[in-house]
Design a protein around this motif. Structure first.
Motif, PDB file in Angstrom:
ATOM      1  N   HIS A 137      -5.810   2.102  -7.631  1.00 40.46           N
ATOM      2  CA  HIS A 137      -6.035   3.344  -6.772  1.00 40.46           C
ATOM      3  C   HIS A 137      -7.196   3.513  -5.867  1.00 40.46           C
ATOM      4  CE1 HIS A 137      -2.674   4.526  -9.749  1.00 40.46           C
ATOM      5  NE2 HIS A 137      -2.373   5.447  -8.734  1.00 40.46           N
ATOM      6  N   LEU A 152      -2.859   0.471  -4.391  1.00 38.75           N
ATOM      7  CA  LEU A 152      -2.635  -0.939  -3.909  1.00 38.75           C
ATOM      8  C   LEU A 152      -2.021  -1.896  -4.852  1.00 38.75           C
ATOM      9  CD1 LEU A 152      -6.032  -1.802  -2.243  1.00 38.75           C
ATOM     10  CD2 LEU A 152      -4.150  -0.617  -1.166  1.00 38.75           C
ATOM     11  N   ASP A 207      -1.898   9.648  -4.559  1.00 40.66           N
ATOM     12  CA  ASP A 207      -3.159   8.793  -4.365  1.00 40.66           C
ATOM     13  C   ASP A 207      -2.637   7.704  -3.894  1.00 40.66           C
ATOM     14  OD1 ASP A 207      -5.107  11.004  -5.299  1.00 40.66           O
ATOM     15  OD2 ASP A 207      -4.190   9.889  -7.439  1.00 40.66           O
ATOM     16  N   THR A 208      -3.571   6.693  -2.935  1.00 44.56           N
ATOM     17  CA  THR A 208      -3.152   5.427  -2.548  1.00 44.56           C
ATOM     18  C   THR A 208      -3.341   4.179  -3.412  1.00 44.56           C
ATOM     19  OG1 THR A 208      -4.199   6.218  -0.326  1.00 44.56           O
ATOM     20  CG2 THR A 208      -3.868   3.853  -0.609  1.00 44.56           C
ATOM     21  N   VAL A 249      -6.423   2.089   5.018  1.00 43.78           N
ATOM     22  CA  VAL A 249      -6.433   0.894   4.591  1.00 43.78           C
ATOM     23  C   VAL A 249      -5.871  -0.005   5.400  1.00 43.78           C
ATOM     24  CG1 VAL A 249      -5.536  -0.512   2.610  1.00 43.78           C
ATOM     25  CG2 VAL A 249      -6.405   1.706   2.075  1.00 43.78           C
ATOM     26  N   GLU A 299      -9.309   5.988  -0.048  1.00 43.35           N
ATOM     27  CA  GLU A 299      -8.766   5.770   1.277  1.00 43.35           C
ATOM     28  C   GLU A 299      -7.033   6.154   1.208  1.00 43.35           C
ATOM     29  OE1 GLU A 299     -12.708   4.082   1.055  1.00 43.35           O
ATOM     30  OE2 GLU A 299     -10.884   3.743  -0.248  1.00 43.35           O
ATOM     31  N   SER A 300      -6.716   6.537   2.467  1.00 42.58           N
ATOM     32  CA  SER A 300      -5.358   6.870   2.842  1.00 42.58           C
ATOM     33  C   SER A 300      -4.704   5.380   3.029  1.00 42.58           C
ATOM     34  CB  SER A 300      -5.272   7.800   3.894  1.00 42.58           C
ATOM     35  OG  SER A 300      -5.525   7.247   5.149  1.00 42.58           O
ATOM     36  N   PRO A 301      -3.425   5.252   3.173  1.00 41.87           N
ATOM     37  CA  PRO A 301      -2.929   4.184   3.290  1.00 41.87           C
ATOM     38  C   PRO A 301      -3.053   3.783   4.759  1.00 41.87           C
ATOM     39  CG  PRO A 301      -1.143   5.583   2.012  1.00 41.87           C
ATOM     40  CD  PRO A 301      -2.384   6.348   2.460  1.00 41.87           C
ATOM     41  N   GLN A 302      -3.214   4.820   5.728  1.00 40.84           N
ATOM     42  CA  GLN A 302      -3.614   4.500   7.235  1.00 40.84           C
ATOM     43  C   GLN A 302      -4.867   4.016   7.408  1.00 40.84           C
ATOM     44  OE1 GLN A 302      -2.306   7.429   6.089  1.00 40.84           O
ATOM     45  NE2 GLN A 302      -0.114   7.396   6.628  1.00 40.84           N
ATOM     46  N   VAL A 357       0.867  -1.050  -0.061  1.00 37.05           N
ATOM     47  CA  VAL A 357       0.039  -0.017   0.108  1.00 37.05           C
ATOM     48  C   VAL A 357       0.935   1.241   0.239  1.00 37.05           C
ATOM     49  CG1 VAL A 357      -1.954   1.333   1.313  1.00 37.05           C
ATOM     50  CG2 VAL A 357      -1.828  -1.299   1.382  1.00 37.05           C
ATOM     51  N   GLU A 358       0.655   2.141  -0.908  1.00 39.38           N
ATOM     52  CA  GLU A 358       1.596   3.267  -1.126  1.00 39.38           C
ATOM     53  C   GLU A 358       1.000   4.476  -1.432  1.00 39.38           C
ATOM     54  OE1 GLU A 358       5.092   2.008  -3.641  1.00 39.38           O
ATOM     55  OE2 GLU A 358       3.420   0.828  -4.777  1.00 39.38           O
ATOM     56  N   ALA A 359       1.528   5.768  -0.872  1.00 41.89           N
ATOM     57  CA  ALA A 359       0.859   6.965  -1.306  1.00 41.89           C
ATOM     58  C   ALA A 359       1.636   7.451  -2.134  1.00 41.89           C
ATOM     59  CB  ALA A 359       0.728   7.810   0.214  1.00 41.89           C
TER      60      ALA A 359
END
Length: 68
Positions: free
Chosen positions: A39, A30, A27-28, A47, A42-45, A22-24
């Motif tokens: 994409h 996956l 945009d997040t 997720v 939701e934020s990585p946190q 999961v990267e930012a």
């Protein structure tokens, strides 16, 4: 499975067992074990929290029920 939102607003369900990264970016993004990418809004946190909540529910149901 967890519910996430694509960037254009469509809700989807994702199999958490297949998430590799999961990267930012900003945009997040996956990345799945098969190389597919998605994409999401939701934020990585967010997720990560959804994945943790799911795993608690599935693998430790007694802990998840104590939280309610």
């Amino acid at each position: 499975m967890i519910r996430l939102t694509r960037l254009h607003g469509e809700e989807i369900f994702v199999n958490v067992e297949l998430i590799k990264f999961v990267e930012a970016l900003p945009d997040t993004l996956l990345t799945f074990t098969d190389g597919d990418k998605l994409h999401v809004h939701e934020s990585p946190q967010e997720v990560a929290q959804k994945v943790l909540d799911y795993r608690r529910l599935v693998y430790q149901p007694e802990v998840a029920s104590d939280k309610k």
